[in-house]
Design a protein around this motif. Structure first.
Motif, PDB file in Angstrom:
ATOM      1  N   ASP A  31       0.823  -1.206   0.000  1.00 17.90           N
ATOM      2  CA  ASP A  31       0.000   0.000   0.000  1.00 17.90           C
ATOM      3  C   ASP A  31       0.856   1.255   0.000  1.00 17.90           C
ATOM      4  OD1 ASP A  31       0.861  -0.517   2.602  1.00 17.90           O
ATOM      5  OD2 ASP A  31      -0.995   0.154   3.546  1.00 17.90           O
ATOM      6  N   ARG A  32       1.953   1.242   0.746  1.00 15.89           N
ATOM      7  CA  ARG A  32       2.855   2.404   0.729  1.00 15.89           C
ATOM      8  C   ARG A  32       3.523   2.537  -0.638  1.00 15.89           C
ATOM      9  NH1 ARG A  32       7.165   2.521   5.046  1.00 15.89           N
ATOM     10  NH2 ARG A  32       7.340   4.671   4.329  1.00 15.89           N
ATOM     11  N   PHE A  33       3.888   1.421  -1.244  1.00 15.98           N
ATOM     12  CA  PHE A  33       4.476   1.453  -2.588  1.00 15.98           C
ATOM     13  C   PHE A  33       3.515   2.109  -3.574  1.00 15.98           C
ATOM     14  CE2 PHE A  33       5.102  -0.562  -6.762  1.00 15.98           C
ATOM     15  CZ  PHE A  33       6.451  -0.302  -6.986  1.00 15.98           C
ATOM     16  N   ARG A  34       2.239   1.821  -3.424  1.00 13.94           N
ATOM     17  CA  ARG A  34       1.241   2.395  -4.334  1.00 13.94           C
ATOM     18  C   ARG A  34       0.927   3.856  -4.015  1.00 13.94           C
ATOM     19  NH1 ARG A  34      -1.298  -2.689  -3.156  1.00 13.94           N
ATOM     20  NH2 ARG A  34      -2.689  -1.613  -1.701  1.00 13.94           N
ATOM     21  N   GLY A  35       1.436   4.347  -2.885  1.00 16.89           N
ATOM     22  CA  GLY A  35       1.150   5.719  -2.499  1.00 16.89           C
ATOM     23  C   GLY A  35      -0.063   5.849  -1.621  1.00 16.89           C
ATOM     24  N   GLU A  36      -0.495   4.734  -1.026  1.00 13.26           N
ATOM     25  CA  GLU A  36      -1.676   4.725  -0.158  1.00 13.26           C
ATOM     26  C   GLU A  36      -1.247   4.542   1.302  1.00 13.26           C
ATOM     27  OE1 GLU A  36      -3.688   1.328  -1.610  1.00 13.26           O
ATOM     28  OE2 GLU A  36      -3.925   2.112  -3.651  1.00 13.26           O
TER      29      GLU A  36
ATOM     30  N   GLU B 224       0.193   6.284   3.520  1.00 13.55           N
ATOM     31  CA  GLU B 224       1.536   6.715   3.903  1.00 13.55           C
ATOM     32  C   GLU B 224       1.470   7.478   5.222  1.00 13.55           C
ATOM     33  OE1 GLU B 224       4.943   6.782   4.543  1.00 13.55           O
ATOM     34  OE2 GLU B 224       4.820   6.175   2.423  1.00 13.55           O
ATOM     35  N   THR B 225       2.053   6.914   6.264  1.00 14.54           N
ATOM     36  CA  THR B 225       2.014   7.526   7.591  1.00 14.54           C
ATOM     37  C   THR B 225       3.396   7.894   8.120  1.00 14.54           C
ATOM     38  OG1 THR B 225       2.114   5.357   8.667  1.00 14.54           O
ATOM     39  CG2 THR B 225      -0.076   6.250   8.194  1.00 14.54           C
TER      40      THR B 225
ATOM     41  N   GLY C 275       4.063   7.152  -2.608  1.00 11.21           N
ATOM     42  CA  GLY C 275       4.410   6.693  -3.947  1.00 11.21           C
ATOM     43  C   GLY C 275       5.710   5.923  -3.961  1.00 11.21           C
ATOM     44  N   HIS C 276       6.306   5.829  -5.166  1.00 12.47           N
ATOM     45  CA  HIS C 276       7.552   5.076  -5.295  1.00 12.47           C
ATOM     46  C   HIS C 276       8.411   5.640  -6.418  1.00 12.47           C
ATOM     47  CE1 HIS C 276       4.637   2.916  -7.942  1.00 12.47           C
ATOM     48  NE2 HIS C 276       5.669   2.918  -8.778  1.00 12.47           N
TER      49      HIS C 276
END
Length: 299
Positions: free
Chosen positions: A194-199, A201-202, A208-209
């Protein structure tokens, strides 16, 4: 030397560590690298409650990274001389076998494993299964009390540690940026999908990536018991991500250069050596003016 130590230079089981931990002939330092990014002092609190007998505590922010300058990412590499001095203070000499573990599946232990190799010290391993695996094997733990002294100080005091030529490869921001226009390596991101997709992100201010990067979540290296998967399974899973790229043309990255070390370790276990680490990783990338960002599942 115990055969189980000499033939497994990257991972060691709880049983093998227990067999040699009391040997007077083995120069051994056990390092508890437990940490929590959301609560940087939690790892030491947990260490005080329970740790492998004889272990010293190693703090990610204070011991395993250098000074931040606003552009270098959240966990930049330390200065080599400063790292060598800290390693010596832990009682690690040029001949010491270092066994690192943590409470989170191995990423912080893998960071110490990789940094020691970066400093030219090849005698390092990660405890497979970490502290949970040690306990599951029925091994005892100790608590730390105020009378025992400061954390991260070996009983024997400072040792003689020499930083030598690196055993690993690194990649700079400039090299990763140049790779966008003329791809010579595959960038492999160890963060959660999810962080790779840009979602969701905390941690970092931008989601994003790096454009063109592939994703291999570091926790996918572990089985249901929290231990590294068998070498042949890891090899097959990485092959599915790498495609035609050879391991020597892979650049690992993550949020700040920590969990990327877990993927590097997993590839070594799989017999896929020679990959590099972009130590600044995503947190350095987004701090550079004009660095491009992608989102979604496509590179």
């Amino acid at each position: 030397m115990n055969e189980s130590i000499s033939t497994h230079e990257n991972l060691i089981s709880a049983q093998a560590l227990a067999e040699v931990s009391g040997s007077p002939s083995l120069d051994l330092v056990i390092a508890d690298c437990s940490f929590d990014l959301a609560d940087p002092e939690q790892g030491y609190r947990l260490y005080r409650q329970a740790h492998i007998p004889g272990a010293v505590y190693v703090h990610l922010d204070r011991d395993l990274c250098g000074a931040k300058n606003g552009r270098s990412g959240r966990h930049p590499l330390p200065e080599r001389d400063a790292f060598a001095a800290r390693v010596a203070a832990l009682g690690i000499s040029d001949d010491t076998l270092v066994v690192a573990y943590d409470n989170a599946g191995g990423p912080y232990a893998a960071r110490l494993w990789w940094l020691l190799r970066w400093a030219g010290h090849g005698r390092a391993a990660v405890l497979d299964g970490g502290l949970d695996g040690w306990r599951a094997a029925g091994r005892a733990v100790n608590a730390t009390h105020a009378a025992t002294g400061e954390p991260g100080v070996a009983r024997g005091g400072r040792a003689a540690f020499t930083a030598r030529p690196s055993l690993v490869r690194t990649a700079s921001f400039g090299e990763v940026l140049a790779n966008l226009a003329a791809p010579r390596a595959l960038v492999l991101d160890a963060r959660a999908p999810d962080r790779f997709r840009g979602e969701n992100e905390t941690i970092d201010p931008v989601g994003g990536h790096i454009p063109g990067a592939a994703n291999r979540f570091f926790r996918d290296n572990l089985d249901a018991a929290g231990r590294f998967k068998r070498p042949e399974q890891l090899r097959a899973e990485f092959a599915a991500v790498l495609g035609a790229w050879p391991s020597a043309q892979v650049i690992h990255q993550c949020g700040s250069g920590v969990t990327g070390c877990h993927n590097l370790l997993a590839m070594e276990v799989a017999g896929l050596g020679g990959a590099a680490l972009y130590a600044g990783s995503w947190s350095e990338w987004i701090a550079q003016p004009g660095a491009p960002v992608s989102a979604g599942t496509a590179g």
